[in-house]
Design a protein around this motif. Structure first.
Motif, PDB file in Angstrom:
ATOM      1  N   UNK A   1       0.836  -1.192   0.000  1.00  0.00           N
ATOM      2  CA  UNK A   1       0.000   0.000   0.000  1.00  0.00           C
ATOM      3  C   UNK A   1       0.871   1.242   0.000  1.00  0.00           C
ATOM      4  N   UNK A   2       0.528   2.170  -0.876  1.00  0.00           N
ATOM      5  CA  UNK A   2       1.297   3.405  -0.984  1.00  0.00           C
ATOM      6  C   UNK A   2       1.102   4.220   0.272  1.00  0.00           C
ATOM      7  N   UNK A   3       2.206   4.760   0.777  1.00  0.00           N
ATOM      8  CA  UNK A   3       2.110   5.554   1.988  1.00  0.00           C
ATOM      9  C   UNK A   3       2.674   6.940   1.796  1.00  0.00           C
ATOM     10  N   UNK A   4       1.805   7.905   1.929  1.00  0.00           N
ATOM     11  CA  UNK A   4       2.210   9.294   2.070  1.00  0.00           C
ATOM     12  C   UNK A   4       1.635   9.713   3.414  1.00  0.00           C
ATOM     13  N   UNK A   5       2.498  10.004   4.356  1.00  0.00           N
ATOM     14  CA  UNK A   5       2.078  10.206   5.737  1.00  0.00           C
ATOM     15  C   UNK A   5       2.039  11.691   6.055  1.00  0.00           C
ATOM     16  N   UNK A   6       0.843  12.201   6.194  1.00  0.00           N
ATOM     17  CA  UNK A   6       0.644  13.634   6.423  1.00  0.00           C
ATOM     18  C   UNK A   6       0.505  13.939   7.905  1.00  0.00           C
ATOM     19  N   UNK A   7       0.868  15.157   8.269  1.00  0.00           N
ATOM     20  CA  UNK A   7       0.671  15.628   9.635  1.00  0.00           C
ATOM     21  C   UNK A   7       0.647  17.150   9.635  1.00  0.00           C
ATOM     22  N   UNK A   8       0.173  17.730  10.743  1.00  0.00           N
ATOM     23  CA  UNK A   8       0.252  19.176  10.905  1.00  0.00           C
ATOM     24  C   UNK A   8      -1.055  19.920  10.752  1.00  0.00           C
ATOM     25  N   UNK A   9      -2.113  19.235  10.366  1.00  0.00           N
ATOM     26  CA  UNK A   9      -3.388  19.928  10.255  1.00  0.00           C
ATOM     27  C   UNK A   9      -3.936  20.279  11.616  1.00  0.00           C
ATOM     28  N   UNK A  10      -5.013  21.064  11.620  1.00  0.00           N
ATOM     29  CA  UNK A  10      -5.627  21.439  12.877  1.00  0.00           C
ATOM     30  C   UNK A  10      -6.481  22.664  12.739  1.00  0.00           C
ATOM     31  N   UNK A  11      -6.788  23.252  13.884  1.00  0.00           N
ATOM     32  CA  UNK A  11      -7.639  24.437  13.953  1.00  0.00           C
ATOM     33  C   UNK A  11      -6.789  25.657  14.243  1.00  0.00           C
ATOM     34  N   UNK A  12      -6.997  26.712  13.490  1.00  0.00           N
ATOM     35  CA  UNK A  12      -6.234  27.943  13.675  1.00  0.00           C
ATOM     36  C   UNK A  12      -7.159  29.117  13.420  1.00  0.00           C
ATOM     37  N   UNK A  13      -6.865  30.229  14.065  1.00  0.00           N
ATOM     38  CA  UNK A  13      -7.648  31.437  13.838  1.00  0.00           C
ATOM     39  C   UNK A  13      -7.218  32.124  12.554  1.00  0.00           C
ATOM     40  N   UNK A  14      -8.128  32.867  11.974  1.00  0.00           N
ATOM     41  CA  UNK A  14      -7.797  33.632  10.781  1.00  0.00           C
ATOM     42  C   UNK A  14      -6.600  34.536  11.063  1.00  0.00           C
ATOM     43  N   UNK A  15      -5.695  34.584  10.091  1.00  0.00           N
ATOM     44  CA  UNK A  15      -4.474  35.351  10.256  1.00  0.00           C
ATOM     45  C   UNK A  15      -3.317  34.541  10.806  1.00  0.00           C
ATOM     46  N   UNK A  16      -3.605  33.360  11.276  1.00  0.00           N
ATOM     47  CA  UNK A  16      -2.576  32.500  11.843  1.00  0.00           C
ATOM     48  C   UNK A  16      -1.844  31.690  10.791  1.00  0.00           C
ATOM     49  N   UNK A  17      -0.973  30.803  11.261  1.00  0.00           N
ATOM     50  CA  UNK A  17      -0.139  29.987  10.377  1.00  0.00           C
ATOM     51  C   UNK A  17      -0.203  28.525  10.784  1.00  0.00           C
ATOM     52  N   UNK A  18       0.023  27.676   9.820  1.00  0.00           N
ATOM     53  CA  UNK A  18       0.168  26.243  10.040  1.00  0.00           C
ATOM     54  C   UNK A  18       1.224  25.722   9.082  1.00  0.00           C
ATOM     55  N   UNK A  19       1.890  24.656   9.483  1.00  0.00           N
ATOM     56  CA  UNK A  19       2.796  23.973   8.574  1.00  0.00           C
ATOM     57  C   UNK A  19       2.392  22.514   8.475  1.00  0.00           C
ATOM     58  N   UNK A  20       2.110  22.102   7.278  1.00  0.00           N
ATOM     59  CA  UNK A  20       1.799  20.705   7.007  1.00  0.00           C
ATOM     60  C   UNK A  20       3.073  19.983   6.592  1.00  0.00           C
ATOM     61  N   UNK A  21       3.138  18.716   6.975  1.00  0.00           N
ATOM     62  CA  UNK A  21       4.262  17.866   6.583  1.00  0.00           C
ATOM     63  C   UNK A  21       3.730  16.594   5.950  1.00  0.00           C
ATOM     64  N   UNK A  22       4.520  16.037   5.065  1.00  0.00           N
ATOM     65  CA  UNK A  22       4.154  14.765   4.442  1.00  0.00           C
ATOM     66  C   UNK A  22       5.431  14.009   4.132  1.00  0.00           C
ATOM     67  N   UNK A  23       5.538  12.822   4.693  1.00  0.00           N
ATOM     68  CA  UNK A  23       6.701  11.977   4.453  1.00  0.00           C
ATOM     69  C   UNK A  23       6.353  10.883   3.455  1.00  0.00           C
ATOM     70  N   UNK A  24       7.305  10.627   2.563  1.00  0.00           N
ATOM     71  CA  UNK A  24       7.151   9.562   1.577  1.00  0.00           C
ATOM     72  C   UNK A  24       8.369   8.662   1.681  1.00  0.00           C
ATOM     73  N   UNK A  25       8.437   7.812   2.683  1.00  0.00           N
ATOM     74  CA  UNK A  25       9.662   7.068   2.965  1.00  0.00           C
ATOM     75  C   UNK A  25       9.967   5.925   2.006  1.00  0.00           C
ATOM     76  N   UNK A  26       8.990   5.492   1.233  1.00  0.00           N
ATOM     77  CA  UNK A  26       9.227   4.360   0.339  1.00  0.00           C
ATOM     78  C   UNK A  26      10.229   4.725  -0.764  1.00  0.00           C
TER      79      UNK A  26
END
Length: 122
Positions: A1-26
């Motif tokens: 099974x193909x794996x792209x492993x995402x992380x970093x989502x969530x709830x943030x207020x307008x004007x804020x920042x988030x960083x998403x990550x995704x690992x593809x170790x295969x």
């Protein structure tokens, strides 16, 4: 099974920042471009950004240029990042990590992650 492993989502207020990550170790993803799409409720999935394997080429959706930045670290399990600044409620969506042989606009990637929710409150 193909794996792209995402992380970093969530709830943030307008004007804020988030960083998403995704690992593809295969090993199959060595040399692959990686990117992000998103899908808001009731809307079609749309392109966000993509980056070539060597990070020499990056492409963004026009509406997101200047607020979103894509980057990658091939030494860290082939991980791609999406830095999202000045977030707006309309950025609320499920964000999907993608992998494909080349980085290009108007291209539907071959591989997809499971998605991570980003919610921006007003």
């Amino acid at each position: 099974q193909v794996q792209l492993v995402e992380s970093g989502g969530g709830l943030v207020q307008a004007g804020g920042s988030l960083r998403l990550s995704c690992a593809a170790p295969e090993k199959r993803f060595s040399g692959y471009a990686m990117g992000w799409f998103r899908q808001a409720p009731g809307k079609e999935r749309e392109f966000v950004a993509t980056i070539s394997y060597g990070a020499t080429a990056t492409y963004y959706a026009d509406a997101l240029k200047g607020r979103f930045t894509i980057s990658r670290d091939n030494n860290a399990k082939n991980t791609v990042y999406l830095q999202m600044n000045s977030l707006k409620p309309e950025d609320t969506a499920v964000y999907y990590c993608t992998a494909d042989r080349i980085a290009a606009l108007d291209r539907w990637p071959n591989y997809w992650g499971q998605g991570t929710q980003v919610t921006v409150s007003s």
